[in-house]
Write a protein that holds these residues in place. Structure first.
Motif, PDB file in Angstrom:
ATOM      1  N   ARG A  70      40.895  50.613  43.314  1.00 35.57           N
ATOM      2  CA  ARG A  70      41.947  51.667  43.155  1.00 35.57           C
ATOM      3  C   ARG A  70      42.066  52.566  44.173  1.00 35.57           C
ATOM      4  NH1 ARG A  70      43.272  52.581  36.723  1.00 35.57           N
ATOM      5  NH2 ARG A  70      43.511  50.195  36.251  1.00 35.57           N
TER       6      ARG A  70
ATOM      7  N   THR B 175      39.160  34.948  35.254  1.00 39.42           N
ATOM      8  CA  THR B 175      40.454  35.328  35.819  1.00 39.42           C
ATOM      9  C   THR B 175      41.487  34.370  35.716  1.00 39.42           C
ATOM     10  OG1 THR B 175      41.425  36.520  38.037  1.00 39.42           O
ATOM     11  CG2 THR B 175      40.003  34.379  38.105  1.00 39.42           C
TER      12      THR B 175
ATOM     13  N   ASN C 157      47.009  43.474  50.120  1.00 39.82           N
ATOM     14  CA  ASN C 157      47.611  43.275  48.893  1.00 39.82           C
ATOM     15  C   ASN C 157      49.079  43.329  48.988  1.00 39.82           C
ATOM     16  OD1 ASN C 157      48.708  44.160  46.186  1.00 39.82           O
ATOM     17  ND2 ASN C 157      46.619  44.609  45.841  1.00 39.82           N
TER      18      ASN C 157
ATOM     19  N   ASN D  28      42.765  38.046  51.782  1.00 42.42           N
ATOM     20  CA  ASN D  28      42.375  39.140  52.875  1.00 42.42           C
ATOM     21  C   ASN D  28      41.143  38.277  53.859  1.00 42.42           C
ATOM     22  OD1 ASN D  28      41.498  41.158  54.278  1.00 42.42           O
ATOM     23  ND2 ASN D  28      41.345  42.681  52.209  1.00 42.42           N
TER      24      ASN D  28
HETATM   25  O1  UT7 Z   1      41.044  45.389  53.276  1.00 41.55           O
HETATM   26  C1  UT7 Z   1      40.485  46.427  52.863  1.00 41.55           C
HETATM   27  C2  UT7 Z   1      41.591  47.210  52.150  1.00 41.55           C
HETATM   28  N1  UT7 Z   1      41.313  46.712  50.876  1.00 41.55           N
HETATM   29  C3  UT7 Z   1      42.443  47.060  49.971  1.00 41.55           C
HETATM   30  O2  UT7 Z   1      43.188  47.786  50.506  1.00 41.55           O
HETATM   31  C4  UT7 Z   1      42.195  46.562  48.648  1.00 41.55           C
HETATM   32  C5  UT7 Z   1      42.941  47.391  47.751  1.00 41.55           C
HETATM   33  N2  UT7 Z   1      42.699  47.449  46.159  1.00 41.55           N
HETATM   34  C6  UT7 Z   1      43.382  46.638  45.587  1.00 41.55           C
HETATM   35  O3  UT7 Z   1      43.833  45.731  46.157  1.00 41.55           O
HETATM   36  C7  UT7 Z   1      43.541  46.728  44.223  1.00 41.55           C
HETATM   37  O4  UT7 Z   1      42.985  47.684  43.712  1.00 41.55           O
HETATM   38  C8  UT7 Z   1      42.765  45.277  43.424  1.00 41.55           C
HETATM   39  C9  UT7 Z   1      43.517  44.072  43.723  1.00 41.55           C
HETATM   40  C10 UT7 Z   1      41.369  45.110  44.163  1.00 41.55           C
HETATM   41  C11 UT7 Z   1      42.677  45.537  42.034  1.00 41.55           C
HETATM   42  O5  UT7 Z   1      43.779  45.683  41.589  1.00 41.55           O
HETATM   43  P1  UT7 Z   1      44.198  47.252  40.349  1.00 41.55           P
HETATM   44  O6  UT7 Z   1      45.549  47.028  39.914  1.00 41.55           O
HETATM   45  O7  UT7 Z   1      43.838  48.137  41.037  1.00 41.55           O
HETATM   46  O8  UT7 Z   1      43.153  46.555  39.268  1.00 41.55           O
HETATM   47  P2  UT7 Z   1      41.921  47.435  38.567  1.00 41.55           P
HETATM   48  O9  UT7 Z   1      40.825  47.250  39.630  1.00 41.55           O
HETATM   49  O10 UT7 Z   1      42.225  48.886  38.167  1.00 41.55           O
HETATM   50  O11 UT7 Z   1      41.738  46.294  37.327  1.00 41.55           O
HETATM   51  C12 UT7 Z   1      42.693  46.368  36.375  1.00 41.55           C
HETATM   52  C13 UT7 Z   1      42.028  45.510  35.270  1.00 41.55           C
HETATM   53  C14 UT7 Z   1      40.534  45.836  34.808  1.00 41.55           C
HETATM   54  O12 UT7 Z   1      40.488  45.472  33.335  1.00 41.55           O
HETATM   55  P3  UT7 Z   1      40.618  46.827  32.423  1.00 41.55           P
HETATM   56  O13 UT7 Z   1      39.464  47.537  32.766  1.00 41.55           O
HETATM   57  O14 UT7 Z   1      41.729  47.550  32.564  1.00 41.55           O
HETATM   58  O15 UT7 Z   1      40.402  46.244  30.890  1.00 41.55           O
HETATM   59  C15 UT7 Z   1      39.929  44.873  35.827  1.00 41.55           C
HETATM   60  O16 UT7 Z   1      38.482  44.478  34.949  1.00 41.55           O
HETATM   61  O17 UT7 Z   1      41.969  44.181  35.791  1.00 41.55           O
HETATM   62  C16 UT7 Z   1      40.888  43.531  35.710  1.00 41.55           C
HETATM   63  N3  UT7 Z   1      40.266  42.712  36.745  1.00 41.55           N
HETATM   64  C17 UT7 Z   1      40.791  41.539  36.598  1.00 41.55           C
HETATM   65  N4  UT7 Z   1      41.390  40.670  35.517  1.00 41.55           N
HETATM   66  C18 UT7 Z   1      41.624  39.368  35.806  1.00 41.55           C
HETATM   67  C19 UT7 Z   1      39.877  42.966  37.975  1.00 41.55           C
HETATM   68  N5  UT7 Z   1      39.822  41.933  38.560  1.00 41.55           N
HETATM   69  C20 UT7 Z   1      40.400  40.883  37.648  1.00 41.55           C
HETATM   70  C21 UT7 Z   1      40.672  39.585  38.117  1.00 41.55           C
HETATM   71  N6  UT7 Z   1      41.304  38.768  37.130  1.00 41.55           N
HETATM   72  N7  UT7 Z   1      40.119  38.867  39.213  1.00 41.55           N
END
Ligand code: UT7
Length: 339
Positions: A232, A37, A269, A296
């Motif tokens: 997501r 990351t 977030n 969080n």
């Molecule tokens: O407290 C209870 C409630 N919790 C929440 O409300 C959390 C809600 N969710 C979120 O805040 C977001 O969904 C996250 C921050 C967890 C993730 O953000 P996102 O924009 O939804 O990203 P994603 O999970 O769709 O992942 C996008 C990309 C993926 O790569 P590919 O498949 O597009 O190649 C992930 O593998 O980002 C990648 N990814 C990362 N890259 C670098 C996921 N985590 C990381 C990371 N560093 N830490």
């Protein structure tokens, strides 16, 4: 001028706040040495820059007790005045006794009845509303409500999807029944709503380590005792439910978004917080954000933020404040108060 109370509740006020976060800081750069990351991804996708991690041997009850002592000092009362302790947590010290019982011992609040509430990130607002009901019946007068978490104990440090999001900390408030003639008391709660959709339990959970999937070496190897989240999907539900809960609590209080001086939302977030503010029509400067420092911390985010907003002067006596949370379950909750 908001109505003093339209919810068939006695006047019930927050008379003191306190919080505690551990000293150890874990930055995004630190995490980039553990998993694949980087600071840029974490900052742009979440708003988080760093989080606090409890010291070895420091349990949830230790953080909860310190936050509680600070809230009691702010309220100007002693532990003996407390007749109810509720700890909201998904990271209790142990299965039983409850963390609230352990806090009772640590702060010597011998006149209190004590129990925990498990409603994930909505836990603090669930606990606050539960205390309000106890106080409203006349059964209890002065409650200590704590949100405390050691989420570092549930993190899979190999999963970049989740390990960058969470941190440790605790926040507490003292809630008290006011005299009948104290309709304008500061800190008074005007309204509260709670909701739950148990059909979505699988989207955010720690599947193992309890009765469904007990601890075995195999289950631990598969990291079943750590946080699993469909990010997501959780994001989408969080925005929708937090907006709905906010609107319901405001309507119940006879208010609109225009009356709000500060929203103190669950800190998961920054994009969720911005989306809520936009949908509710609340300017960003009226949202309180501290997730860049702590990440969080589940049930602790709102009481920690409330304490910081109070001590920094970001909220002042007479301000209408909206608290709103969303978490595993899924659960959600919202509370409107006049500071
Ligand atoms: O407290 C209870 C409630 N919790 C929440 O409300 C959390 C809600 N969710 C979120 O805040 C977001 O969904 C996250 C921050 C967890 C993730 O953000 P996102 O924009 O939804 O990203 P994603 O999970 O769709 O992942 C996008 C990309 C993926 O790569 P590919 O498949 O597009 O190649 C992930 O593998 O980002 C990648 N990814 C990362 N890259 C670098 C996921 N985590 C990381 C990371 N560093 N830490």
């Amino acid at each position: 001028m908001p109505p003093p109370n339209n919810n068939h509740f006695c006047t019930c006020s927050i008379i003191g706040t306190g919080s505690y976060v551990p000293d150890r800081v874990l930055t995004n750069d630190d995490l980039s040495k553990i998993v694949d990351t980087n600071d840029e991804w974490i900052t742009t996708r979440t708003g988080i820059k760093e989080r606090r991690i409890a010291a070895e041997g420091q349990a949830t009850s230790d953080m909860a007790s310190e936050a509680a002592r600070r809230a009691l000092a702010a309220a100007g009362i002693t532990a003996a005045d407390i007749d109810l302790i509720i700890v909201a947590t998904v990271t209790p010290d142990m299965f039983f006794p409850s963390t609230a019982c352990i806090v009772q011992k640590k702060i010597e609040a011998w006149n209190a009845v004590c129990f925990d509430i498990s409603a994930a990130c909505s836990g603090f607002l669930y606990a606050l509303q539960t205390a309000r009901h106890y106080i409203n019946t006349g059964n209890r007068k002065t409650a200590l409500i704590i949100g405390a978490e050691k989420l570092s104990s549930l993190i899979n440090w190999k999963d970049r999807n989740t390990c960058v999001l969470f941190g440790d900390g605790a926040g507490a408030v003292v809630v008290q029944r006011m005299d009948d003639d104290a309709k304008e008391a500061p800190g008074r709660i005007l309204s509260a709503v709670m909701g739950c959709d148990g059909s979505l339990t699988d989207l955010l959970k720690v599947p193992g380590g309890a009765s469904a999937i007990p601890v075995t070496p195999e289950n631990v190897d598969q990291r079943l005792n750590t946080i699993h989240m469909e990010g997501r999907e959780t994001f989408k539900h969080a925005v929708t439910r937090m907006c709905q809960a906010s609107e319901q609590a405001l309507s119940m209080a006879g208010l609109t978004a225009a009356d709000i001086k500060m929203v103190i939302p669950h800190q998961a977030n920054l994009r969720i917080i911005s989306a809520i503010a936009e949908r509710l029509g609340i300017p960003e400067e009226r949202t309180f954000v501290n997730l860049q420092k702590y990440g969080n911390t589940s049930a602790a985010t709102i009481p920690v933020a409330l304490d910081e907003a109070n001590r920094s002067g970001a909220i002042q006596r007479g301000d209408v404040v909206l608290l709103v949370a969303f978490g595993g379950g899924f659960t959600w909750a919202s509370t409107v108060l006049v500071w």
